[in-house]
Design an enzyme around this catalytic site. Structure first.
Site, PDB file in Angstrom:
ATOM      1  N   HIS A 118       0.816  -1.226   0.209  1.00 51.62           N
ATOM      2  CA  HIS A 118      -0.004  -0.057  -0.181  1.00 51.62           C
ATOM      3  C   HIS A 118       0.916   1.244  -0.028  1.00 51.62           C
ATOM      4  O   HIS A 118       1.760   1.223   0.610  1.00 51.62           O
ATOM      5  CB  HIS A 118      -1.020   0.036   1.279  1.00 51.62           C
ATOM      6  CG  HIS A 118      -0.328  -0.201   2.464  1.00 51.62           C
ATOM      7  ND1 HIS A 118      -0.069  -1.448   3.108  1.00 51.62           N
ATOM      8  CD2 HIS A 118       0.021   0.648   3.551  1.00 51.62           C
ATOM      9  CE1 HIS A 118       0.519  -1.341   4.070  1.00 51.62           C
ATOM     10  NE2 HIS A 118       0.665   0.178   4.563  1.00 51.62           N
TER      11      HIS A 118
HETATM   12  P1  AMP Z   1       1.719   0.833   7.575  1.00 46.19           P
HETATM   13  O1  AMP Z   1       2.395   1.253   8.599  1.00 46.19           O
HETATM   14  O2  AMP Z   1       2.056   1.426   6.285  1.00 46.19           O
HETATM   15  O3  AMP Z   1       1.249  -0.798   7.267  1.00 46.19           O
HETATM   16  O4  AMP Z   1       0.166   1.635   7.542  1.00 46.19           O
HETATM   17  C1  AMP Z   1      -0.826   0.928   7.686  1.00 46.19           C
HETATM   18  C2  AMP Z   1      -2.169   2.122   7.468  1.00 46.19           C
HETATM   19  O5  AMP Z   1      -3.382   1.352   7.546  1.00 46.19           O
HETATM   20  C3  AMP Z   1      -2.084   2.842   8.913  1.00 46.19           C
HETATM   21  O6  AMP Z   1      -2.220   4.408   8.321  1.00 46.19           O
HETATM   22  C4  AMP Z   1      -3.614   2.794   9.578  1.00 46.19           C
HETATM   23  O7  AMP Z   1      -4.087   3.851   9.913  1.00 46.19           O
HETATM   24  C5  AMP Z   1      -4.434   2.009   8.399  1.00 46.19           C
HETATM   25  N1  AMP Z   1      -5.285   0.956   8.618  1.00 46.19           N
HETATM   26  C6  AMP Z   1      -5.335   0.092   9.587  1.00 46.19           C
HETATM   27  N2  AMP Z   1      -6.417  -0.723   9.755  1.00 46.19           N
HETATM   28  C7  AMP Z   1      -7.123  -0.395   8.513  1.00 46.19           C
HETATM   29  C8  AMP Z   1      -8.313  -0.920   8.061  1.00 46.19           C
HETATM   30  N3  AMP Z   1      -8.793  -1.952   8.454  1.00 46.19           N
HETATM   31  N4  AMP Z   1      -8.859  -0.269   6.870  1.00 46.19           N
HETATM   32  C9  AMP Z   1      -8.157   0.818   6.325  1.00 46.19           C
HETATM   33  N5  AMP Z   1      -6.831   1.417   6.698  1.00 46.19           N
HETATM   34  C10 AMP Z   1      -6.372   0.825   7.866  1.00 46.19           C
END
Ligand code: AMP
Ligand code: ZN
Length: 196
Positions: A113
């Site tokens: 992502h």
């Molecule tokens: P990373 O540290 O790059 O893996 O960031 C993951 C991101 O996903 C963070 O900004 C979280 O706030 C976001 N996040 C966590 N759970 C969900 C979810 N179920 N749906 C959408 N975003 C999420």
């Protein structure tokens, strides 16, 4: 009622056991949730971050099953190009905001992502120094840097635990001026001074 019959009866009264998925798989659920989806193409889905760390915070995910940046190689360059086009498209949707796009050097959530996030960092979900440093130090790999690295080296390497620790304990510094706040409440208050 026999003991066995009693047990069967009790079991039948309980709701069917939910298949509990690990929290790190949450993005897969959100990718399918129409309320989370902001836009979509044949190869990408853009969702709203569930815990946004700024006024605008999206995650751009390829539909192809790629677990993380560490699985990328040169065959993915055209896909990464598409991520770049999507970043441009999101910028066009939000011409009033200053946006950045990039990847966490060590992602916590599974499935590749890219974050697209506004520089205001004004959000009640932004609470900790780790949140702050994960977007404002080199722990955040800007889109262009990741693209260059993939073109040059053909892969993205994991940073060491020491580097990770050092980045997370970097003293707080504003991302829009040279101010060095003493703590998170002071930083959050200060950030409001940059909001137009
Ligand atoms: P990373 O540290 O790059 O893996 O960031 C993951 C991101 O996903 C963070 O900004 C979280 O706030 C976001 N996040 C966590 N759970 C969900 C979810 N179920 N749906 C959408 N975003 C999420
Ligand atoms: Zn500042």
């Amino acid at each position: 009622m026999s003991k066995r019959a009693m047990k069967n009866y009790e079991t039948s009264q309980r709701p069917a056991k939910e298949s509990k998925k690990h929290w790190s798989l949450g993005l897969l659920e959100s990718m399918k949730d129409p309320d989370s989806i902001y836009k979509e193409t044949d190869r990408l889905v853009v969702i709203r971050d569930k815990y946004p760390k700024a006024r605008i915070h999206y995650l751009v995910l390829p539909k192809e099953e790629i677990s993380s940046i560490f699985k990328l190689n040169k065959t993915h360059l055209d896909l990464i190009d598409e991520l770049g086009s999507m970043y441009k498209s999101i910028k066009n949707d939000h011409t009033e905001s200053d946006l950045v796009a990039g990847f966490h050097a060590i992602p916590s959530m599974q499935r590749l992502h890219m974050h697209v996030i506004s520089k205001d960092m004004d959000s009640k979900c932004l609470k900790t120094k780790i949140h702050w440093n994960s977007f404002t130090t080199s722990f955040f790999i800007p889109f262009d840097d990741l693209l260059k690295k993939l073109e040059q080296d053909g892969c993205i390497e994991r940073i060491s635990n020491e580097t990770h620790k050092a980045l997370m304990s970097t003293p707080l510094k504003c991302n829009q001026c040279s101010f060095e706040p003493k703590n998170m409440p002071q930083l959050k208050q200060h950030l409001l001074s940059h909001v137009k």
